[in-house]
Design a protein around this motif. Structure first.
Motif, PDB file in Angstrom:
ATOM      1  N   GLY A   1      -8.794  11.157  -2.396  1.00 32.62           N
ATOM      2  CA  GLY A   1      -8.619  11.470  -0.981  1.00 32.62           C
ATOM      3  C   GLY A   1      -9.932  11.710  -0.273  1.00 32.62           C
ATOM      4  N   SER A   2     -10.890  12.314  -0.987  1.00 31.74           N
ATOM      5  CA  SER A   2     -12.190  12.554  -0.366  1.00 31.74           C
ATOM      6  C   SER A   2     -12.922  11.240  -0.128  1.00 31.74           C
ATOM      7  CB  SER A   2     -13.023  13.484  -1.245  1.00 31.74           C
ATOM      8  OG  SER A   2     -13.340  12.864  -2.480  1.00 31.74           O
ATOM      9  N   ALA A   3     -12.777  10.298  -1.063  1.00 31.78           N
ATOM     10  CA  ALA A   3     -13.430   9.004  -0.887  1.00 31.78           C
ATOM     11  C   ALA A   3     -12.812   8.225   0.274  1.00 31.78           C
ATOM     12  CB  ALA A   3     -13.333   8.198  -2.180  1.00 31.78           C
TER      13      ALA A   3
ATOM     14  N   LEU B   1     -23.304   3.666   4.023  1.00 32.72           N
ATOM     15  CA  LEU B   1     -22.515   4.850   3.694  1.00 32.72           C
ATOM     16  C   LEU B   1     -21.039   4.488   3.533  1.00 32.72           C
ATOM     17  CD1 LEU B   1     -23.092   7.821   3.216  1.00 32.72           C
ATOM     18  CD2 LEU B   1     -22.606   8.264   5.622  1.00 32.72           C
ATOM     19  N   VAL B   2     -20.584   3.522   4.310  1.00 30.93           N
ATOM     20  CA  VAL B   2     -19.199   3.044   4.158  1.00 30.93           C
ATOM     21  C   VAL B   2     -19.017   2.412   2.781  1.00 30.93           C
ATOM     22  CG1 VAL B   2     -17.436   1.496   5.055  1.00 30.93           C
ATOM     23  CG2 VAL B   2     -18.959   2.700   6.635  1.00 30.93           C
ATOM     24  N   ILE B   3     -19.970   1.578   2.365  1.00 30.64           N
ATOM     25  CA  ILE B   3     -19.903   0.936   1.053  1.00 30.64           C
ATOM     26  C   ILE B   3     -19.931   1.983  -0.056  1.00 30.64           C
ATOM     27  CG2 ILE B   3     -21.160  -0.563  -0.554  1.00 30.64           C
ATOM     28  CD1 ILE B   3     -22.144  -2.129   1.921  1.00 30.64           C
ATOM     29  N   LEU B   4     -20.846   2.936   0.066  1.00 31.70           N
ATOM     30  CA  LEU B   4     -20.968   3.981  -0.943  1.00 31.70           C
ATOM     31  C   LEU B   4     -19.667   4.766  -1.069  1.00 31.70           C
ATOM     32  CD1 LEU B   4     -24.100   6.265  -1.304  1.00 31.70           C
ATOM     33  CD2 LEU B   4     -21.818   7.162  -1.630  1.00 31.70           C
ATOM     34  N   SER B   5     -19.081   5.114   0.050  1.00 35.26           N
ATOM     35  CA  SER B   5     -17.844   5.890   0.029  1.00 35.26           C
ATOM     36  C   SER B   5     -16.681   5.064  -0.515  1.00 35.26           C
ATOM     37  CB  SER B   5     -17.512   6.384   1.444  1.00 35.26           C
ATOM     38  OG  SER B   5     -18.553   7.208   1.944  1.00 35.26           O
ATOM     39  N   ALA B   6     -16.655   3.769  -0.205  1.00 33.04           N
ATOM     40  CA  ALA B   6     -15.554   2.914  -0.659  1.00 33.04           C
ATOM     41  C   ALA B   6     -15.563   2.774  -2.180  1.00 33.04           C
ATOM     42  CB  ALA B   6     -15.648   1.546   0.000  1.00 33.04           C
ATOM     43  N   THR B   7     -16.722   2.504  -2.765  1.00 30.02           N
ATOM     44  CA  THR B   7     -16.777   2.345  -4.219  1.00 30.02           C
ATOM     45  C   THR B   7     -16.573   3.668  -4.945  1.00 30.02           C
ATOM     46  OG1 THR B   7     -19.195   2.561  -4.182  1.00 30.02           O
ATOM     47  CG2 THR B   7     -18.281   0.335  -4.075  1.00 30.02           C
ATOM     48  N   SER B   8     -16.836   4.771  -4.276  1.00 31.31           N
ATOM     49  CA  SER B   8     -16.625   6.065  -4.930  1.00 31.31           C
ATOM     50  C   SER B   8     -15.139   6.367  -5.120  1.00 31.31           C
ATOM     51  CB  SER B   8     -17.283   7.201  -4.135  1.00 31.31           C
ATOM     52  OG  SER B   8     -16.598   7.448  -2.920  1.00 31.31           O
ATOM     53  N   THR B   9     -14.261   5.610  -4.433  1.00 32.69           N
ATOM     54  CA  THR B   9     -12.821   5.782  -4.652  1.00 32.69           C
ATOM     55  C   THR B   9     -12.476   5.518  -6.112  1.00 32.69           C
ATOM     56  OG1 THR B   9     -12.395   5.054  -2.380  1.00 32.69           O
ATOM     57  CG2 THR B   9     -10.538   5.066  -3.900  1.00 32.69           C
ATOM     58  N   VAL B  10     -12.992   4.405  -6.644  1.00 24.76           N
ATOM     59  CA  VAL B  10     -12.783   4.097  -8.058  1.00 24.76           C
ATOM     60  C   VAL B  10     -13.516   5.114  -8.924  1.00 24.76           C
ATOM     61  CG1 VAL B  10     -13.044   2.334  -9.842  1.00 24.76           C
ATOM     62  CG2 VAL B  10     -12.559   1.656  -7.484  1.00 24.76           C
ATOM     63  N   GLY B  11     -14.696   5.514  -8.477  1.00 23.21           N
ATOM     64  CA  GLY B  11     -15.477   6.483  -9.231  1.00 23.21           C
ATOM     65  C   GLY B  11     -14.874   7.871  -9.270  1.00 23.21           C
ATOM     66  N   ARG B  12     -13.926   8.152  -8.402  1.00 20.85           N
ATOM     67  CA  ARG B  12     -13.212   9.419  -8.450  1.00 20.85           C
ATOM     68  C   ARG B  12     -12.088   9.375  -9.493  1.00 20.85           C
ATOM     69  NH1 ARG B  12     -16.688  10.408  -4.733  1.00 20.85           N
ATOM     70  NH2 ARG B  12     -16.263  11.477  -2.776  1.00 20.85           N
ATOM     71  N   VAL B  13     -11.385   8.235  -9.564  1.00 28.53           N
ATOM     72  CA  VAL B  13     -10.184   8.140 -10.405  1.00 28.53           C
ATOM     73  C   VAL B  13     -10.518   7.761 -11.843  1.00 28.53           C
ATOM     74  CG1 VAL B  13      -7.956   7.007 -10.680  1.00 28.53           C
ATOM     75  CG2 VAL B  13      -8.811   7.518  -8.382  1.00 28.53           C
ATOM     76  N   MET B  14     -11.405   6.797 -12.040  1.00 31.43           N
ATOM     77  CA  MET B  14     -11.643   6.272 -13.382  1.00 31.43           C
ATOM     78  C   MET B  14     -12.172   7.313 -14.361  1.00 31.43           C
ATOM     79  SD  MET B  14     -13.774   2.899 -14.600  1.00 31.43           S
ATOM     80  CE  MET B  14     -12.571   1.803 -13.839  1.00 31.43           C
TER      81      MET B  14
ATOM     82  N   GLY C   1     -31.380  -4.455  -1.967  1.00 30.19           N
ATOM     83  CA  GLY C   1     -31.401  -3.423  -2.998  1.00 30.19           C
ATOM     84  C   GLY C   1     -30.619  -2.195  -2.589  1.00 30.19           C
ATOM     85  N   ARG C   2     -30.726  -1.821  -1.314  1.00 28.28           N
ATOM     86  CA  ARG C   2     -29.982  -0.643  -0.844  1.00 28.28           C
ATOM     87  C   ARG C   2     -28.476  -0.891  -0.877  1.00 28.28           C
ATOM     88  NH1 ARG C   2     -34.475  -0.057   2.713  1.00 28.28           N
ATOM     89  NH2 ARG C   2     -33.462  -1.373   4.277  1.00 28.28           N
ATOM     90  N   ILE C   3     -28.058  -2.119  -0.547  1.00 28.67           N
ATOM     91  CA  ILE C   3     -26.628  -2.435  -0.588  1.00 28.67           C
ATOM     92  C   ILE C   3     -26.111  -2.334  -2.028  1.00 28.67           C
ATOM     93  CG2 ILE C   3     -24.922  -4.272  -0.267  1.00 28.67           C
ATOM     94  CD1 ILE C   3     -26.601  -5.242   2.115  1.00 28.67           C
ATOM     95  N   ALA C   4     -26.870  -2.913  -2.964  1.00 26.26           N
ATOM     96  CA  ALA C   4     -26.462  -2.846  -4.371  1.00 26.26           C
ATOM     97  C   ALA C   4     -26.439  -1.406  -4.863  1.00 26.26           C
ATOM     98  CB  ALA C   4     -27.410  -3.687  -5.224  1.00 26.26           C
ATOM     99  N   PHE C   5     -27.451  -0.639  -4.476  1.00 27.15           N
ATOM    100  CA  PHE C   5     -27.495   0.771  -4.901  1.00 27.15           C
ATOM    101  C   PHE C   5     -26.315   1.541  -4.330  1.00 27.15           C
ATOM    102  CE2 PHE C   5     -28.694   5.127  -3.732  1.00 27.15           C
ATOM    103  CZ  PHE C   5     -28.859   5.663  -5.002  1.00 27.15           C
ATOM    104  N   ALA C   6     -26.014   1.341  -3.057  1.00 22.70           N
ATOM    105  CA  ALA C   6     -24.910   2.069  -2.432  1.00 22.70           C
ATOM    106  C   ALA C   6     -23.592   1.778  -3.140  1.00 22.70           C
ATOM    107  CB  ALA C   6     -24.811   1.700  -0.951  1.00 22.70           C
ATOM    108  N   ALA C   7     -23.359   0.505  -3.472  1.00 20.56           N
ATOM    109  CA  ALA C   7     -22.103   0.132  -4.122  1.00 20.56           C
ATOM    110  C   ALA C   7     -21.992   0.749  -5.514  1.00 20.56           C
ATOM    111  CB  ALA C   7     -21.991  -1.384  -4.206  1.00 20.56           C
ATOM    112  N   LEU C   8     -23.061   0.674  -6.289  1.00 20.61           N
ATOM    113  CA  LEU C   8     -23.019   1.180  -7.666  1.00 20.61           C
ATOM    114  C   LEU C   8     -23.100   2.700  -7.706  1.00 20.61           C
ATOM    115  CD1 LEU C   8     -25.330  -1.475  -9.366  1.00 20.61           C
ATOM    116  CD2 LEU C   8     -22.845  -1.256  -9.579  1.00 20.61           C
ATOM    117  N   TYR C   9     -23.883   3.279  -6.821  1.00 23.65           N
ATOM    118  CA  TYR C   9     -24.032   4.739  -6.835  1.00 23.65           C
ATOM    119  C   TYR C   9     -22.735   5.421  -6.407  1.00 23.65           C
ATOM    120  CZ  TYR C   9     -26.027   9.368  -6.110  1.00 23.65           C
ATOM    121  OH  TYR C   9     -26.299  10.721  -6.176  1.00 23.65           O
ATOM    122  N   GLY C  10     -22.020   4.832  -5.463  1.00 25.29           N
ATOM    123  CA  GLY C  10     -20.731   5.394  -5.086  1.00 25.29           C
ATOM    124  C   GLY C  10     -19.785   5.442  -6.266  1.00 25.29           C
ATOM    125  N   PHE C  11     -19.778   4.369  -7.060  1.00 29.64           N
ATOM    126  CA  PHE C  11     -18.924   4.319  -8.247  1.00 29.64           C
ATOM    127  C   PHE C  11     -19.356   5.364  -9.278  1.00 29.64           C
ATOM    128  CE2 PHE C  11     -18.477   2.602 -12.591  1.00 29.64           C
ATOM    129  CZ  PHE C  11     -17.093   2.613 -12.693  1.00 29.64           C
TER     130      PHE C  11
END
Length: 465
Positions: A195-197, A307-320, A357-367
């Protein structure tokens, strides 16, 4: 047959499953007869009249309400990068980055400081009162923020009043869910923390658009109304699992609002210190990746998309991590995901300081970093010997975490300001600091796992924990 070993108030090993004979086996520890356990779920006679663990419809309804709670609490707090960037160019343009950084830092600090205060109250009052208090403070603070213009006004409305409300909401949502689950606790709290993600994704994507479309005041009023509706859902669905009729509640003491004595327990102290260092660094990219992109020439909308990308990938990173933790050990999953975040901060974020690089970092770091919301309450529940004291144990850990999130953003702001703008990466020392303090947190999780298992001399020893 030898008599059963006495039950330790702080058992060094997790009780993984209940056999049909009602005898528990803890790895590397003694067999514990359920007849002497304070937990009614380990005694079939006491558990007969209680709702089932892990499968109760009321428990899964509480997960729905907890999802709403995390949406409006941590989901809101994760939007700090949006406000850091907005204040820098609007109401607080005359203030330094470090000075503005105190607002999100104090906001996160009061969220975490509210955990020990409301955690002790949860154990004695249950979730509903806390949800009402949190709704009044959080929604009221946002409505007040809509009319703020000065630094002091914004600081108080957003950093103190609203933040204390998020603390109460966070405690009620996560702790109530923890009482309903055991074997699926990691998955349940992972779904709650998703929910936070989702809240962060929607907030970071929609709030900047509303700023441009309807202005700051009406944006805050729209957010407040949305959160109010979600809190009505939470109040209607969240409940705490009933306790056995024979369970004698511990008398309430004011000291439970500041549960420092629990830190005398080795696993609790080690976990708290680990969280202190990890939280010292984990929020820094959420705040400064947007500012870094803007300084590098990206437009406000393009920078905010990170920040949107980071937050979106963190959804999976919250549950997995919770799902994996239920199967392979919750400490093990936490260590793996937090170490992955450190590698990203010290490797990719430093090694590729450009747009791709920032886009890739945001996606992976969110996860990778998503575990910080879901797994900390899960680990606290794992080392807590009595679910009727879960709120107090959660407070003992978060009272140590709170100072780290108070000072991390101003320190990061000072490091960001100290870089030479004509260098290849003027934010490099901020990134190094972020990665190193998180690595200390990873070492702390390893130590906490060893203390919990009772073989601190062999922290590398494999066992599901």
């Amino acid at each position: 047959m030898e008599p059963p070993a006495p039950l330790n108030a702080n058992p060094p090993t997790e009780m993984y499953h209940v056999e049909k004979t009602a005898v528990l086996h803890a790895p590397d520890g003694p067999n514990i007869d359920s007849s002497i356990s304070p937990d009614p779920d380990l005694n079939p006679e006491l558990a007969m009249d209680l709702p089932p663990l892990d499968t109760s419809p009321r428990g899964w309804l509480t997960v729905v309400g907890g999802f709403a709670c995390l949406f409006v609490s941590f989901g809101w707090a994760t939007c700090i990068g949006v406000f850091q960037a907005y204040y820098t160019t609007h109401q607080l343009a005359n203030y330094s980055t470090s000075a503005i950084g105190w607002i999100p830092s104090v906001e996160t600090f009061f969220l975490f400081l509210g955990v020990p205060i409301f955690g002790g109250l949860f154990d004695h009052l249950g979730p509903t009162i806390l949800l009402v208090i949190g709704t009044v403070l959080h929604v009221g603070g946002l409505l007040g923020l809509a009319n703020c213009q000065t630094y002091v006004q914004i600081f108080f409305a957003q950093g103190v009043v609203s933040a204390m409300g998020t603390g109460a909401i966070f405690v009620a949502g996560t702790t109530a869910v923890g009482t309903w689950f055991r074997d699926r606790r990691g998955l349940a709290l992972g779904l709650v923390s998703a929910g936070s993600a989702i809240g962060a994704v929607i907030g970071t994507a929609v709030i900047p658009v509303l700023f441009d479309g309807i202005g700051f005041p009406w944006t805050m009023r729209a957010v407040a109304l949305t959160y109010f509706v979600l809190m009505i859902v939470a109040i209607a669905t969240i409940s705490r699992r009933p306790q056995a009729a024979s369970h004698s509640p511990v008398p309430f003491h004011i000291s439970q609002l500041v549960p420092v004595p629990l830190l005398k327990s080795g696993p609790v102290l080690a976990l708290a210190i680990a969280c202190f260092f990890y939280f010292f660094g984990v929020f820094i990219p959420y705040n400064f990746i947007v500012i870094e992109a803007q300084d590098d020439g990206d437009g406000e909308r393009l920078a905010n998309n990170l920040l949107v990308i980071l937050s979106a990938t963190s959804t999976v990173g919250r549950v997995m991590p919770g799902w994996l933790g239920d199967r392979y050990g919750r400490f093990n999953a936490t260590i793996a995901f937090t170490l992955f975040s450190v590698v990203l901060a010290l490797g990719l974020w430093i090694g590729a300081p450009w747009r791709t690089g920032r886009i890739a970092f945001a996606a992976l770091y969110g996860f990778g970093s998503g575990t910080f919301v879901s797994m900390v309450p899960t680990l606290v529940a794992q080392i807590c010997p009595d679910m009727s004291q879960l709120g107090t144990y959660l407070g003992a850990v978060y009272i140590v975490i709170a100072p780290s999130v108070l000072i991390n953003q101003p320190i990061a702001g000072a490091l960001a300001a100290s870089g030479e703008r004509d260098e290849r990466d003027s934010y490099v020392w901020l990134k190094v600091f972020c990665g190193l303090v998180m690595f200390l947190g990873v070492l702390g999780f390893v130590a906490a796992r060893a203390a919990y298992l009772g073989h601190s001399g062999k922290p590398w020893k494999w066992v599901k924990a």
